[in-house]
Enzyme design. Structure first.
Site, short mmCIF file in Angstrom:
data_model
loop_
_atom_site.label_atom_id
_atom_site.label_comp_id
_atom_site.label_asym_id
_atom_site.label_seq_id
_atom_site.Cartn_x
_atom_site.Cartn_y
_atom_site.Cartn_z
N GLN A 145 -118.82 -17.86 -25.75
CA GLN A 145 -119.55 -17.33 -24.54
C GLN A 145 -118.25 -17.13 -23.39
OE1 GLN A 145 -122.89 -19.28 -22.51
NE2 GLN A 145 -122.13 -18.29 -20.71
N HIS A 173 -127.77 -21.88 -25.78
CA HIS A 173 -127.12 -21.79 -27.22
C HIS A 173 -127.90 -22.51 -28.24
CE1 HIS A 173 -123.01 -20.56 -26.08
NE2 HIS A 173 -123.41 -20.47 -25.06
#
Ligand code: ZN
Length: 216
Positions: A145, A173
């Site tokens: 990310q 996630h």
């Protein structure tokens, strides 16, 4: 890398901003990829030859082509059309709550959430849908990310040359929510600021206020 740079001779971009990683050559065939999926099914404990799974390797590889299409797309092409008619407009342009999904490069499991992107244009703006597409180009690769956030910010910075860029991403996630520590609902937040969003705390605060301004 050289080949990619030559294809875009007019691009002022740094190569690392927009280029997909160098692929290994030759690319494995579709048959090889489907065979690998059969192996994974067998490893999981099922029988890849049972009726319900016969077509699965084909479907998985088709999904792969879609989910990882970003390796074959160029951010510079996505942002190639800009508009210079912004009149006397002199403030930030913010696109908020852009849904995205990507795959973590550590587990190849999805992470997904919202991106918020702002920039302060100098003469040129892009169509708003282009910002969303830019995120998809990078998101449809194996990512972290952090890297995804900085790549989106850097591409806008390099291509549009605005007075500043602000990018915030908030994502869940699944490698953390469905396995491992199993903490569903935990959001990872990443930000990257450049130009006046980095240098002016007031502008940065305004961005954050506008991002948080909507109903949640
Ligand atoms: Zn992961």
């Amino acid at each position: 890398m050289d080949a990619i740079i030559k294809k875009l001779p007019s691009s002022p971009l740094r190569a690392d901003v927009y280029a997909a990683p160098e692929p290994i050559a030759p690319r494995p065939s579709r048959e090889d990829a489907e065979a690998a999926v059969r192996t994974l099914i067998a490893f999981a404990g099922d029988n890849p030859d049972r009726e319900g799974l016969l077509e699965t390797p084909k479907r998985v590889i088709s999904a792969f082509e879609e989910l990882y299409a970003g390796y074959r797309e160029s951010p510079a092409e996505v942002l190639d059309r800009t508009f210079s008619e912004i009149g006397t407009y002199d403030d930030l342009v913010l696109m908020r709550d852009i849904s995205f999904h990507s795959h973590c490069e550590h587990h190849m499991m999805p992470f997904y959430g919202k991106a918020h992107v702002a920039y302060r244009p100098v003469e040129r703006v892009v169509g708003l849908s282009k910002l969303a597409r830019l995120i998809d180009v990078y998101a449809r690769r194996l990512q972290t990310q952090e890297h995804l956030t900085s790549q989106v910010a850097s591409a806008i910075e390099e291509i549009l040359k605005p007075r500043g860029v602000a990018v915030m991403m908030e994502a869940e996630h699944t490698c953390m929510s469905l396995r491992g520590v199993e903490k569903p609902g935990a959001l990872t937040v990443t930000t990257q600021f450049s130009g006046l969003f980095r240098d002016d705390p007031g502008e940065q605060a305004r961005f954050l206020t506008l991002v948080r301004g909507g109903a949640r």
